[in-house]
Design a protein around this motif. Structure first.
Motif, PDB file in Angstrom:
ATOM      1  N   GLU A 144       0.837  -1.193   0.000  1.00 33.51           N
ATOM      2  CA  GLU A 144       0.000   0.000   0.000  1.00 33.51           C
ATOM      3  C   GLU A 144       0.875   1.247   0.000  1.00 33.51           C
ATOM      4  OE1 GLU A 144      -2.442  -0.215   3.457  1.00 33.51           O
ATOM      5  OE2 GLU A 144      -0.771  -0.384   4.842  1.00 33.51           O
ATOM      6  N   LYS A 145       0.327   2.314  -0.545  1.00 34.17           N
ATOM      7  CA  LYS A 145       1.067   3.561  -0.684  1.00 34.17           C
ATOM      8  C   LYS A 145       1.375   4.155   0.684  1.00 34.17           C
ATOM      9  CE  LYS A 145       0.830   7.999  -3.167  1.00 34.17           C
ATOM     10  NZ  LYS A 145       1.131   8.850  -2.012  1.00 34.17           N
ATOM     11  N   LEU A 146       2.558   4.729   0.781  1.00 28.88           N
ATOM     12  CA  LEU A 146       2.947   5.387   2.019  1.00 28.88           C
ATOM     13  C   LEU A 146       2.037   6.593   2.256  1.00 28.88           C
ATOM     14  CD1 LEU A 146       5.330   5.206   4.133  1.00 28.88           C
ATOM     15  CD2 LEU A 146       6.349   7.101   2.869  1.00 28.88           C
ATOM     16  N   PRO A 147       1.451   6.718   3.436  1.00 30.96           N
ATOM     17  CA  PRO A 147       0.592   7.879   3.711  1.00 30.96           C
ATOM     18  C   PRO A 147       1.344   9.192   3.519  1.00 30.96           C
ATOM     19  CG  PRO A 147       0.345   6.208   5.418  1.00 30.96           C
ATOM     20  CD  PRO A 147       1.502   5.779   4.572  1.00 30.96           C
ATOM     21  N   ASP A 148       0.650  10.187   3.028  1.00 30.60           N
ATOM     22  CA  ASP A 148       1.282  11.481   2.764  1.00 30.60           C
ATOM     23  C   ASP A 148       1.840  12.115   4.027  1.00 30.60           C
ATOM     24  OD1 ASP A 148       0.693  11.233   0.096  1.00 30.60           O
ATOM     25  OD2 ASP A 148      -1.183  12.367   0.232  1.00 30.60           O
ATOM     26  N   ASP A 149       1.242  11.823   5.173  1.00 35.71           N
ATOM     27  CA  ASP A 149       1.709  12.438   6.415  1.00 35.71           C
ATOM     28  C   ASP A 149       2.746  11.589   7.147  1.00 35.71           C
ATOM     29  OD1 ASP A 149       0.081  10.366   7.179  1.00 35.71           O
ATOM     30  OD2 ASP A 149      -1.178  11.542   8.547  1.00 35.71           O
ATOM     31  N   PHE A 150       3.205  10.504   6.506  1.00 36.37           N
ATOM     32  CA  PHE A 150       4.206   9.650   7.132  1.00 36.37           C
ATOM     33  C   PHE A 150       5.539  10.397   7.163  1.00 36.37           C
ATOM     34  CE2 PHE A 150       7.388   6.384   7.568  1.00 36.37           C
ATOM     35  CZ  PHE A 150       6.803   5.448   8.400  1.00 36.37           C
ATOM     36  N   THR A 180       4.067  -3.180   3.903  1.00 41.74           N
ATOM     37  CA  THR A 180       3.369  -3.189   5.193  1.00 41.74           C
ATOM     38  C   THR A 180       3.377  -4.616   5.709  1.00 41.74           C
ATOM     39  OG1 THR A 180       1.962  -1.351   4.519  1.00 41.74           O
ATOM     40  CG2 THR A 180       1.221  -2.655   6.386  1.00 41.74           C
ATOM     41  N   THR A 189       6.518   1.752  -3.518  1.00 44.63           N
ATOM     42  CA  THR A 189       5.927   0.515  -3.028  1.00 44.63           C
ATOM     43  C   THR A 189       5.851  -0.492  -4.172  1.00 44.63           C
ATOM     44  OG1 THR A 189       4.571   1.716  -1.426  1.00 44.63           O
ATOM     45  CG2 THR A 189       3.940  -0.550  -1.911  1.00 44.63           C
ATOM     46  N   CYS A 193       9.008   0.457   0.301  1.00 44.53           N
ATOM     47  CA  CYS A 193       8.045   0.200   1.374  1.00 44.53           C
ATOM     48  C   CYS A 193       7.297  -1.121   1.221  1.00 44.53           C
ATOM     49  CB  CYS A 193       7.003   1.325   1.426  1.00 44.53           C
ATOM     50  SG  CYS A 193       7.696   2.977   1.420  1.00 44.53           S
TER      51      CYS A 193
END
Length: 263
Positions: A13-19, A63, A93, A61
């Protein structure tokens, strides 16, 4: 094996923008020039397709059991991404955004040993992540100080197996149709060991500085060839003039003897 455990789950899954990504300096001053040299020669040789991705200390990345794992190999090559490039500016990812990397590399630094970490618990070690999570087919570990290169390939059981180099002391990376090896010499005013690429014909993929030298040598060779040709033409002109003068004198001598020379 852990990969078969019911508690072992991988999600792409894509890395969250706020990570918040780690923002730590590289461990070794050799890392940036080594990585840049690998990418530069690929690009100049036309071996870096527009949809390929060459990474340097760039987060890859996955998960694992609902926890984001990010590893940033010192250098890596992804044959093809399947999303716009601006979607992979922060991280990449595999499976979700493109191919599994064909190869990842680690340059041994002051934190020697982490490259071999097979720790499966969170956060997993680099070796475990590349082998068991990403399943990268080629993993290279390079010691810049003495030029030692180890290349591991995934075997049929999904484990890394140390490879033996060929007779030229190079390792075939079949996914790239290239060979990887160690070269000792000067670049950026540093006489050191470098990782280099060779093509399937055994030709070294050049750096920009080498291409420039080669071009200057070609220009100089062409200039010398033109000068040699000019001198040859001048010599031929002089020879023809000498022959013309010789024939003229002979004709004069024959006429003086009452003989009309044949035209």
């Amino acid at each position: 094996m852990l990969a078969n455990s019911p508690t072992y789950q991988i999600i792409w899954e894509k890395l969250p923008d706020d990570f918040v990504l780690d923002d730590e300096p590289v461990d070794n001053i050799n890392q940036p020039p080594l990585a840049a040299a690998l990418t530069e020669s690929l690009e100049l040789a036309g071996k870096l397709p527009i949809n390929a991705l060459a990474t340097t200390n760039y987060g890859i990345c996955a998960t694992l059991n609902q926890k984001i794992v990010i590893k940033a190999p010192d250098w890596g090559y992804v044959p093809s991404i399947r999303v716009p490039r601006d979607e992979v500016t922060r991280s990449y990812t595999p499976q979700l955004q493109g191919d599994i990397p064909a190869i990842v590399m680690e340059f041994i630094s002051d934190t020697e040993g982490t490259e071999y970490s097979s720790k499966p618990t969170y956060p997993p070690g680099k070796w475990f992540f590349y082998e068991q999570i990403l399943k990268v087919p080629n993993y290279a570990i390079f010691e810049p100080s003495n030029g030692t290169l180890e290349v591991y390939k995934l075997d049929d059981l999904g484990h890394y197996e140390l490879q033996t180099p060929d007779t030229d002391n190079r390792y075939g990376i079949s996914q790239m149709n290239l060979f990887l090896g160690v070269w000792e010499g000067m670049r950026e005013n540093r006489n050191s060991f470098w990782l280099r690429w060779w093509d399937e014909n055994g030709e070294l993929l050049l750096w920009g500085s080498e291409v420039a030298i080669q071009e200057r040598q070609r220009t100089e060779a062409e200039r010398q060839r033109a000068e040699t040709e000019k001198q040859r033409a001048e010599t031929e002109k002089q020879r023809a003039e000498t022959e013309k003068q010789r024939a003229k004198r002979l004709a004069q001598q024959l006429r003086a003897a009452g003989i009309e020379p044949e035209v």
